[in-house]
Design a protein around this motif. Structure first.
Motif, PDB file in Angstrom:
ATOM      1  N   GLU A  51     -43.244   2.767  67.240  1.00  0.00           N
ATOM      2  CA  GLU A  51     -42.592   4.008  67.087  1.00  0.00           C
ATOM      3  C   GLU A  51     -41.928   4.833  68.371  1.00  0.00           C
ATOM      4  O   GLU A  51     -41.486   6.098  68.480  1.00  0.00           O
ATOM      5  CB  GLU A  51     -42.781   5.147  65.838  1.00  0.00           C
ATOM      6  CG  GLU A  51     -43.217   4.452  64.736  1.00  0.00           C
ATOM      7  CD  GLU A  51     -42.020   4.278  63.849  1.00  0.00           C
ATOM      8  OE1 GLU A  51     -40.903   4.869  64.264  1.00  0.00           O
ATOM      9  OE2 GLU A  51     -42.029   3.683  62.861  1.00  0.00           O
ATOM     10  N   ARG A  52     -42.437   4.161  69.458  1.00  0.00           N
ATOM     11  CA  ARG A  52     -42.217   5.038  70.748  1.00  0.00           C
ATOM     12  C   ARG A  52     -41.010   4.588  71.570  1.00  0.00           C
ATOM     13  O   ARG A  52     -40.993   3.315  71.684  1.00  0.00           O
ATOM     14  CB  ARG A  52     -43.526   4.656  71.703  1.00  0.00           C
ATOM     15  CG  ARG A  52     -45.025   5.208  71.230  1.00  0.00           C
ATOM     16  CD  ARG A  52     -45.879   5.259  72.282  1.00  0.00           C
ATOM     17  NE  ARG A  52     -47.099   5.699  71.388  1.00  0.00           N
ATOM     18  CZ  ARG A  52     -47.242   7.117  71.428  1.00  0.00           C
ATOM     19  NH1 ARG A  52     -46.455   7.965  72.029  1.00  0.00           N
ATOM     20  NH2 ARG A  52     -48.497   7.280  71.142  1.00  0.00           N
ATOM     21  N   PRO A  53     -40.111   5.554  71.948  1.00  0.00           N
ATOM     22  CA  PRO A  53     -38.973   5.132  72.582  1.00  0.00           C
ATOM     23  C   PRO A  53     -39.304   4.386  73.843  1.00  0.00           C
ATOM     24  O   PRO A  53     -40.491   4.818  74.625  1.00  0.00           O
ATOM     25  CB  PRO A  53     -38.421   6.254  73.168  1.00  0.00           C
ATOM     26  CG  PRO A  53     -38.832   7.222  72.216  1.00  0.00           C
ATOM     27  CD  PRO A  53     -40.303   6.868  71.579  1.00  0.00           C
ATOM     28  N   THR A  83     -34.341   2.767  66.874  1.00  0.00           N
ATOM     29  CA  THR A  83     -34.129   3.460  68.322  1.00  0.00           C
ATOM     30  C   THR A  83     -34.368   4.757  68.085  1.00  0.00           C
ATOM     31  O   THR A  83     -34.409   5.357  66.972  1.00  0.00           O
ATOM     32  CB  THR A  83     -32.695   3.154  68.779  1.00  0.00           C
ATOM     33  OG1 THR A  83     -31.701   3.824  67.841  1.00  0.00           O
ATOM     34  CG2 THR A  83     -32.457   1.516  68.858  1.00  0.00           C
ATOM     35  N   ALA A  84     -34.397   5.439  69.038  1.00  0.00           N
ATOM     36  CA  ALA A  84     -34.673   6.891  69.187  1.00  0.00           C
ATOM     37  C   ALA A  84     -33.788   7.379  70.175  1.00  0.00           C
ATOM     38  O   ALA A  84     -33.769   6.858  71.543  1.00  0.00           O
ATOM     39  CB  ALA A  84     -35.975   7.473  69.244  1.00  0.00           C
ATOM     40  N   ARG A  85     -33.235   8.547  70.247  1.00  0.00           N
ATOM     41  CA  ARG A  85     -32.694   8.972  71.237  1.00  0.00           C
ATOM     42  C   ARG A  85     -33.484  10.236  72.118  1.00  0.00           C
ATOM     43  O   ARG A  85     -34.139  11.047  71.604  1.00  0.00           O
ATOM     44  CB  ARG A  85     -31.455  10.151  70.508  1.00  0.00           C
ATOM     45  CG  ARG A  85     -30.581  11.031  71.578  1.00  0.00           C
ATOM     46  CD  ARG A  85     -29.269  10.970  71.239  1.00  0.00           C
ATOM     47  NE  ARG A  85     -28.349   9.828  71.273  1.00  0.00           N
ATOM     48  CZ  ARG A  85     -27.188   9.872  71.088  1.00  0.00           C
ATOM     49  NH1 ARG A  85     -26.421  10.707  70.650  1.00  0.00           N
ATOM     50  NH2 ARG A  85     -26.563   8.652  71.022  1.00  0.00           N
ATOM     51  N   ILE A  86     -33.380  10.107  73.283  1.00  0.00           N
ATOM     52  CA  ILE A  86     -34.361  10.612  74.169  1.00  0.00           C
ATOM     53  C   ILE A  86     -33.473  11.397  75.277  1.00  0.00           C
ATOM     54  O   ILE A  86     -32.229  10.679  75.669  1.00  0.00           O
ATOM     55  CB  ILE A  86     -35.356   9.721  74.980  1.00  0.00           C
ATOM     56  CG1 ILE A  86     -34.952   8.521  75.687  1.00  0.00           C
ATOM     57  CG2 ILE A  86     -36.667   9.318  74.105  1.00  0.00           C
ATOM     58  CD1 ILE A  86     -34.334   8.590  77.044  1.00  0.00           C
ATOM     59  N   ASP A  95     -30.420   6.070  73.874  1.00  0.00           N
ATOM     60  CA  ASP A  95     -30.978   5.640  72.814  1.00  0.00           C
ATOM     61  C   ASP A  95     -31.947   4.505  73.358  1.00  0.00           C
ATOM     62  O   ASP A  95     -31.425   3.243  73.878  1.00  0.00           O
ATOM     63  CB  ASP A  95     -29.995   5.037  71.683  1.00  0.00           C
ATOM     64  CG  ASP A  95     -29.072   6.307  71.227  1.00  0.00           C
ATOM     65  OD1 ASP A  95     -29.964   7.294  71.025  1.00  0.00           O
ATOM     66  OD2 ASP A  95     -27.997   5.742  70.943  1.00  0.00           O
ATOM     67  N   CYS A  98     -37.495   1.312  69.907  1.00  0.00           N
ATOM     68  CA  CYS A  98     -38.772   1.850  69.399  1.00  0.00           C
ATOM     69  C   CYS A  98     -39.522   0.502  68.847  1.00  0.00           C
ATOM     70  O   CYS A  98     -39.456   0.348  67.463  1.00  0.00           O
ATOM     71  CB  CYS A  98     -38.712   2.942  68.512  1.00  0.00           C
ATOM     72  SG  CYS A  98     -37.999   4.303  69.341  1.00  0.00           S
ATOM     73  N   ARG A 122     -43.319   9.846  69.700  1.00  0.00           N
ATOM     74  CA  ARG A 122     -42.841   9.341  68.593  1.00  0.00           C
ATOM     75  C   ARG A 122     -41.451   9.413  68.387  1.00  0.00           C
ATOM     76  O   ARG A 122     -40.922  10.528  68.568  1.00  0.00           O
ATOM     77  CB  ARG A 122     -43.532   9.204  67.286  1.00  0.00           C
ATOM     78  CG  ARG A 122     -45.167   9.167  67.502  1.00  0.00           C
ATOM     79  CD  ARG A 122     -45.737   7.800  67.638  1.00  0.00           C
ATOM     80  NE  ARG A 122     -47.281   7.467  67.862  1.00  0.00           N
ATOM     81  CZ  ARG A 122     -47.871   6.665  67.653  1.00  0.00           C
ATOM     82  NH1 ARG A 122     -47.486   5.614  67.529  1.00  0.00           N
ATOM     83  NH2 ARG A 122     -49.095   6.526  68.199  1.00  0.00           N
ATOM     84  N   ARG A 123     -40.925   8.330  67.691  1.00  0.00           N
ATOM     85  CA  ARG A 123     -39.107   8.798  67.674  1.00  0.00           C
ATOM     86  C   ARG A 123     -38.895   9.660  66.583  1.00  0.00           C
ATOM     87  O   ARG A 123     -37.771  10.352  66.533  1.00  0.00           O
ATOM     88  CB  ARG A 123     -38.557   7.267  67.170  1.00  0.00           C
ATOM     89  CG  ARG A 123     -39.072   6.946  65.790  1.00  0.00           C
ATOM     90  CD  ARG A 123     -38.527   5.379  65.421  1.00  0.00           C
ATOM     91  NE  ARG A 123     -38.520   5.030  64.052  1.00  0.00           N
ATOM     92  CZ  ARG A 123     -37.697   5.049  63.203  1.00  0.00           C
ATOM     93  NH1 ARG A 123     -36.188   5.532  63.427  1.00  0.00           N
ATOM     94  NH2 ARG A 123     -38.016   4.225  62.041  1.00  0.00           N
ATOM     95  N   THR A 126     -39.125  13.497  69.570  1.00  0.00           N
ATOM     96  CA  THR A 126     -39.064  13.194  71.011  1.00  0.00           C
ATOM     97  C   THR A 126     -39.256  13.967  72.141  1.00  0.00           C
ATOM     98  O   THR A 126     -39.275  14.061  73.304  1.00  0.00           O
ATOM     99  CB  THR A 126     -37.902  12.214  71.324  1.00  0.00           C
ATOM    100  OG1 THR A 126     -36.805  13.312  71.298  1.00  0.00           O
ATOM    101  CG2 THR A 126     -37.734  11.268  70.472  1.00  0.00           C
TER     102      THR A 126
END
Length: 336
Positions: A51-53, A83-86, A95, A98, A122-123, A126
């Motif tokens: 779950e980590r970018p 994915t996750a937006r950081i 994005d 993850c 974690r996503r 963030t």
């Protein structure tokens, strides 16, 4: 390079192109060897990345070829990898992939990703780290044994502040100590805690440890790289392959063994046997989440009683309130 092969990665089939492509000429290790290594330590690398970018450090032609960091998720990222937006310090966004399963790791290895650089978040959130990461970086004239000595004292500092750290090799000459924390503090607050822990360690070992940002001031000491906790700064994950000729990996360790090991003990050939015997020695990290109140109190005392405020950020970060000048000390003296 040989015909493509299909690998079973946790129940998913992942296609590996050019499996015979040599990634580590000195040892003869191929892309397939790297993929099989990640399968062998699958639960461990997924625990470190889940779950980590994650930024991918890619070496499409192996360690002797050109490399690059890929922060944005590739357009052909499988739909089963979230994915996750950081947000970067510049205010721009990206994005990032993850990983949640070993198939995502093997898929990235097919693209030449050797080292995975996960954010300490974690996503789902963030902006609030859930790990305090302490990087003990040997400077010229020091080595792994010096980092080990510093790590023992750092362990005491953490214990006195109600914290527990999990050590691992960097894959080079240094040591990393990760502390799982509650996701309640900002990047700036977590960085403040890293500075506080580093300064306390420096007080106890002034001839062997430094928090000096400028290399000209560090000397032959272990540098506590507090800026590895700044936003958009990442540390190679546990089990990541490092881009050195002998194919080392960042190896999770137990505290009782750090005096008896060397970084070269752990590579893609030796780690699978260790993992098969011991499993993921950091697996219990996920059972803990510590508070940072004590280190924040320590930082406040340093500022109140010793006049020790913030330290310089990396050069690509915007100037922070209360941050000291970023002018190299020797240049500042020259100007004056």
């Amino acid at each position: 390079m040989g015909a493509a092969v299909e690998l079973d990665a946790g129940g998913r089939t992942v296609r590996l192109s050019s499996p015979d492509k040599v990634y580590f000429p000195e040892r003869g290790f191929t892309k397939l060897d790297v993929a099989r290594y990640y399968l062998a330590v699958g639960d461990g690398i997924v625990r470190a990345l889940r779950e980590r970018p994650t930024t991918m450090e890619r070496f499409p032609e192996g360690v002797t070829g050109e490399s690059f960091f890929q922060k944005r998720a590739p357009k052909n990222l499988p739909e089963w990898t979230p994915t996750a937006r950081i947000a970067f310090p510049s205010g721009r966004y990206a994005d990032e992939m993850c990983p949640t399963e070993v198939a995502a790791v093997v898929w990235a290895a097919n693209l030449g990703c050797l080292t995975f650089h996960p954010w300490p978040v974690r996503r789902g959130d963030t902006d609030h780290p859930d790990e305090l990461r302490l990087d003990l970086d040997p400077q010229p004239g020091t080595g792994f044994a010096d980092a080990v000595a510093a790590a023992h004292e750092l362990r005491a500092v953490l214990d006195e502040n109600g914290l527990r750290g999990w050590p691992k090799t960097s894959g080079g000459r240094g040591l990393h100590v990760f502390v799982p924390i509650e996701a309640r503090w900002t990047f700036a607050q977590v960085r403040r805690c890293a500075i506080a822990a580093g300064r306390e360690l420096e007080r106890r070992m002034p001839e062997r440890v430094t928090t000096a940002w400028w290399k000209e001031e560090r000397g032959a000491r272990i540098f506590v790289d507090y800026n590895q906790t700044a936003r958009d700064r990442t540390i190679a994950s546990a089990y990541s392959v490092r881009p050195k000729a002998h194919a080392p990996v960042s190896a999770p360790l137990r505290w009782e063994e750090i005096d008896d090991v060397a970084p070269r003990d752990f590579d893609i050939a030796t780690m699978p046997a260790r993992y098969a015997e011991l499993g993921d020695v950091h697996a219990d990290m996920t059972e803990h989440a510590f508070g940072l109140e004590s280190l924040l109190d320590l930082a406040a005392r340093d500022e109140r009683e010793h006049g020790l405020g913030d330290l310089p950020y990396p050069p690509d970060h915007p100037k922070a309130p209360g941050e000291p000048t970023r002018v190299q000390p020797s240049r500042a003296r020259h100007r004056s």
